[in-house]
Design an enzyme around this catalytic site. Sequence first.
Site, PDB file in Angstrom:
ATOM      1  N   ILE A  21      -2.250  16.102  12.263  1.00 45.54           N
ATOM      2  CA  ILE A  21      -1.227  16.039  11.110  1.00 45.54           C
ATOM      3  C   ILE A  21      -1.297  17.514  10.287  1.00 45.54           C
ATOM      4  O   ILE A  21      -0.177  17.785   9.507  1.00 45.54           O
ATOM      5  CB  ILE A  21      -1.515  14.987  10.037  1.00 45.54           C
ATOM      6  CG1 ILE A  21      -2.963  15.217   9.763  1.00 45.54           C
ATOM      7  CG2 ILE A  21      -1.195  13.711  10.622  1.00 45.54           C
ATOM      8  CD1 ILE A  21      -3.226  14.159   8.671  1.00 45.54           C
ATOM      9  N   SER A  22      -2.491  18.174  10.294  1.00 51.47           N
ATOM     10  CA  SER A  22      -2.123  19.584   9.891  1.00 51.47           C
ATOM     11  C   SER A  22      -3.231  20.528  10.248  1.00 51.47           C
ATOM     12  O   SER A  22      -4.234  19.992  10.998  1.00 51.47           O
ATOM     13  CB  SER A  22      -2.275  19.291   8.204  1.00 51.47           C
ATOM     14  OG  SER A  22      -3.699  19.373   7.651  1.00 51.47           O
ATOM     15  N   GLN A  23      -2.982  21.771   9.958  1.00 46.01           N
ATOM     16  CA  GLN A  23      -3.838  22.859  10.251  1.00 46.01           C
ATOM     17  C   GLN A  23      -4.268  23.569   9.317  1.00 46.01           C
ATOM     18  O   GLN A  23      -3.458  24.524   8.361  1.00 46.01           O
ATOM     19  CB  GLN A  23      -3.105  23.834  11.198  1.00 46.01           C
ATOM     20  CG  GLN A  23      -4.299  24.935  11.767  1.00 46.01           C
ATOM     21  CD  GLN A  23      -3.737  25.911  12.996  1.00 46.01           C
ATOM     22  OE1 GLN A  23      -2.381  25.990  12.927  1.00 46.01           O
ATOM     23  NE2 GLN A  23      -4.711  26.535  13.575  1.00 46.01           N
ATOM     24  N   GLY A  24      -5.422  23.471   8.674  1.00 40.92           N
ATOM     25  CA  GLY A  24      -5.921  24.016   7.580  1.00 40.92           C
ATOM     26  C   GLY A  24      -6.384  25.433   7.958  1.00 40.92           C
ATOM     27  O   GLY A  24      -6.101  25.673   8.916  1.00 40.92           O
ATOM     28  N   ALA A  25      -7.079  25.973   7.086  1.00 40.53           N
ATOM     29  CA  ALA A  25      -7.681  27.317   7.394  1.00 40.53           C
ATOM     30  C   ALA A  25      -8.645  27.533   8.496  1.00 40.53           C
ATOM     31  O   ALA A  25      -8.574  28.242   9.399  1.00 40.53           O
ATOM     32  CB  ALA A  25      -8.494  27.985   5.962  1.00 40.53           C
ATOM     33  N   GLU A  26      -9.645  26.542   8.272  1.00 38.76           N
ATOM     34  CA  GLU A  26     -10.652  26.294   9.404  1.00 38.76           C
ATOM     35  C   GLU A  26     -10.836  25.179  10.290  1.00 38.76           C
ATOM     36  O   GLU A  26     -11.687  25.039  11.182  1.00 38.76           O
ATOM     37  CB  GLU A  26     -11.871  26.607   8.683  1.00 38.76           C
ATOM     38  CG  GLU A  26     -12.214  25.830   7.643  1.00 38.76           C
ATOM     39  CD  GLU A  26     -13.944  25.805   7.355  1.00 38.76           C
ATOM     40  OE1 GLU A  26     -14.850  26.656   8.167  1.00 38.76           O
ATOM     41  OE2 GLU A  26     -14.620  25.045   6.538  1.00 38.76           O
ATOM     42  N   ASP A 154     -15.308  25.739  -2.706  1.00 34.54           N
ATOM     43  CA  ASP A 154     -13.989  26.095  -2.252  1.00 34.54           C
ATOM     44  C   ASP A 154     -13.112  25.172  -3.251  1.00 34.54           C
ATOM     45  O   ASP A 154     -12.175  24.507  -2.600  1.00 34.54           O
ATOM     46  CB  ASP A 154     -13.823  25.797  -0.871  1.00 34.54           C
ATOM     47  CG  ASP A 154     -12.581  26.448  -0.404  1.00 34.54           C
ATOM     48  OD1 ASP A 154     -11.810  27.360  -1.178  1.00 34.54           O
ATOM     49  OD2 ASP A 154     -12.038  26.112   0.531  1.00 34.54           O
TER      50      ASP A 154
END
Lengths: 250, 467
Positions: A21-26, A154
């Site tokens: 569903i999504s690609q975050g930073a890490e 964060d």
Amino acid sequence: MSDHLVELAKSHLTNIPVSLISQGAESLIFTTTTHPYMETSDEGQQYIVKFRPPKKYRHPQLDAQLTKRRTLAEARLLQRLYGADGISVPSIIAVDARNGILWLEYIGQQIENGVSSLKNYLWLEDSKADYESLLRAVGDMIARLHQMGIVHGDLTTSNVMLQKHGSQWAPCLIDFGLGFTSDLVEDKAVDLYVLERAILSTHPVHSDNYNSWLMEGYKKGYGKDQGKFKQVMKRYEDVRMRGRKRSMLG
Amino acid sequence: MSSTRHQDTKELPSYEEALQEHERPPPYTPPLTGSIMASITRLSRDDPDPIYEDLNNVVDSTDFADVDHYNYDVLSNAVRDVSLDTDGSSKGIVTMVNLDQYAKPGKHTYTAIGLEGSANKLGVGIIRHNLGPLSQENRAQVLSNVRDTYITPPGEGFLPRDTARHHRNWVVRLIKRSMEEAGVSREELDCICFTKGPGMGAPLQSVVIAARALSQLWDLPLIGVNHCIGHIEMGREITGADNPVVLYVSGGNTQVIAYSNQRYRIFGETLDIAIGNCLDRFARTLKIPNYPSPGYNIEQLAKKGSNYIELPYTVKGMDLSMSGILAYIDQLANDLFKGNTSNKVIFNQETKEAQITVEDLCFSLQETLFAMLVEITERAMAHVNTNQVLIVGGVGCNERLQKMMEDMVLDRKGSIYATDERFCIDNGIMIAHAGLLEFRMGKRFELKDTVCTQKFRTDEVLVSWRD
């Protein structure tokens, strides 16, 4: 989004259907309907699988160490925070620290411009009636977190998910990968500073309002323990000056 | 020209003459032992080492013969564009802002001279814009771009006072040189741009004074430019990156920047020292030459290192901190030189032999610092939903950093934009370019406002030339 990373995730999760569903930073976030060790009774029940892929750019040794450290830190903190008074986090179902995989409760839903993160919600319209109460609630939750001696590390508006409770949105903190346990005033102040800066850069037009609402909520979250609040605030001012005053050469 | 007022100018030897006499640091004798010697002695300019070849193209005081008239082709060769983007979102800078409302009637071009001297480099550049918005078809022309670097002996940094003296000694010659290169007369110039800040006070001041004198002499308006904005705008112009996340890494700055609402907003930055400062100071600990630059020499050493030593890794949200890493690795290096065999990281406890070399230290330092940089850049990219990255600033020349960034961007199916030494390292042309953009938007400075400042945040500048 890179396909070989998705393939890699699937190789760690044999026979479990997942969809990205999504690609975050890490990390890559997948949804699945399979529970790792229980029969799912409820049809349509979804879970989140969070996968921290190895980063090609990092030295393998450094990468393995960071992935393991962050996955474990996140799992430990979520475990500690689950059910804590006034704090809402996704519950943790399973951990595979070496491969960087976390199995979590499903949080949030889709809204007009993507997932229901606070960032997307604040980007929806210029001002909405519930922005103020939402940001106060987030501030309150961060205060409770800090009182438990936990620092998020964060805090940004993308790391606050919104959940519908009836017709009301309620915040829920996610992504504790950079989180740690600390009772130092300094760490809490830096945590707040990171949030302030994130708001400033992500929501520049209304950042003043947003930040002041967050701070009011944060103050309220300390309840009777206003002494602690004042200590954090004092250090927070110092940290702010540090960032702005730093001489910048070159 | 009223040279009577500038007796100084008249008595100066020509550039070439001056070069002969120009003091260079004494020849380097390696104080260290073992493998470091082998690698240091190779850092000579006459050495036909392939690593060094690239460097001969750098516009630097010692080889002005290499300075060429940058035209279109050369300009596009400067771009190391690893474009992985197929949808064409990087097709060029399209701006809806009218940049020509203050154009002089009958004139088809704007020309500006830029003076930069915020740190140890003194740069002068002349740029030309045609009427109309800048785009891939209507690019800025670099007419000249010359630079002189103040180099200190190994183990020493550059002090403000000495750097300012260097700038004062060289600024007139560099300006003459740059005008000559460009083949531009002073009547063709529209404005004089100078670095307003941020930077070291004394060097900034000496350059501002030069700019003021020129402005009085030639009766041209002055434009003060933010150094960081200069880097960003030049990077965008050279690479054609449309709306990238900018990683600005240099001796004094470490920032991750994204554009929104007419400002370059800082998403993440260092909480203490800058990355270039960290590398420079470690180079001083190792006593390796400052020529051509400390960071370059560390990069060459790091290429020979292979053992990764665990160093502190300090990412705090979008920000990072580097002073702790420096203190730790300095300690390791000192223990290595002193032969402090009780250090378990460096010395094998049974044989009492060093298991780590200086190259390994450089390698580990680079790997750790750059991993932190790439990580915060990736965070910013995820946060603002973009897949373009532009690297600017002196440390941006580092090929390992560029490679790591490329690896990261590949996994996000994006594109990376980086420039070479001519535009990464501080230069006058970027000041001229950013200043000219401001000039075209009608910005003018009164003489009394043409001051410089050591503290000048990137997000203080209203970016009127972008929509």
